[in-house]
Design an enzyme around this catalytic site. Structure first.
Site, mmCIF file in Angstrom:
data_model
loop_
_atom_site.group_PDB
_atom_site.id
_atom_site.type_symbol
_atom_site.label_atom_id
_atom_site.label_comp_id
_atom_site.label_asym_id
_atom_site.label_seq_id
_atom_site.Cartn_x
_atom_site.Cartn_y
_atom_site.Cartn_z
ATOM 1 N N CYS A 30 0.837 -1.208 0.000
ATOM 2 C CA CYS A 30 0.000 0.000 0.000
ATOM 3 C C CYS A 30 0.876 1.265 0.000
ATOM 4 O O CYS A 30 1.516 1.561 1.016
ATOM 5 C CB CYS A 30 -0.887 -0.041 1.243
ATOM 6 S SG CYS A 30 -1.699 1.489 1.670
ATOM 7 N N CYS A 33 0.342 3.780 2.840
ATOM 8 C CA CYS A 33 0.835 3.212 4.106
ATOM 9 C C CYS A 33 2.336 3.455 4.255
ATOM 10 O O CYS A 33 2.825 3.734 5.350
ATOM 11 C CB CYS A 33 0.544 1.715 4.181
ATOM 12 S SG CYS A 33 -1.204 1.302 4.040
#
Length: 107
Positions: A30, A33
């Site tokens: 991600c 993230c």
């Protein structure tokens, strides 16, 4: 300080400990993230022992992600004494996380 990725048992121990815990729900693949990690590491250094920081890989712990109704990544949940107090969905500026943590520490 590096954010520690925790498993289900460590997660439950962490959030059920007295005090404030900040848990990031994300995944290694991600991109937002990855951008969030240095922000949370910086906050972990700022708050020291007064706030516990951890992260959960939702691919490794899908039961916890489902239990916490994680629909988007990253999601940061702030807990106090084992109870969720606030949830921030998506990448936010450092100030947004700091505001929620400070409010939780005061409350």
């Amino acid at each position: 300080m590096t954010l520690q990725t925790v498993n289900e048992e460590q997660y439950r121990t962490n959030i059920n400990s007295p005090g404030v815990s900040v848990v990031e729900f994300g995944a290694v693949w991600c991109p937002p993230c990855k951008h969030l990690q240095p922000i949370l590491e910086n906050l972990a250094d700022e708050y020291g022992a007064s706030v516990s920081f951890a992260k959960i890989d939702v691919d490794e712990c899908p039961e916890i992600a489902e239990e916490q109704a994680i629909m988007s990544m990253p999601t940061v949940i702030v807990y106090r004494d084992g109870q969720p107090v606030d949830k921030l969905v998506g990448l936010r500026p450092k100030a947004a996380y700091k505001t929620v943590i400070d409010r939780t520490l005061q409350g």
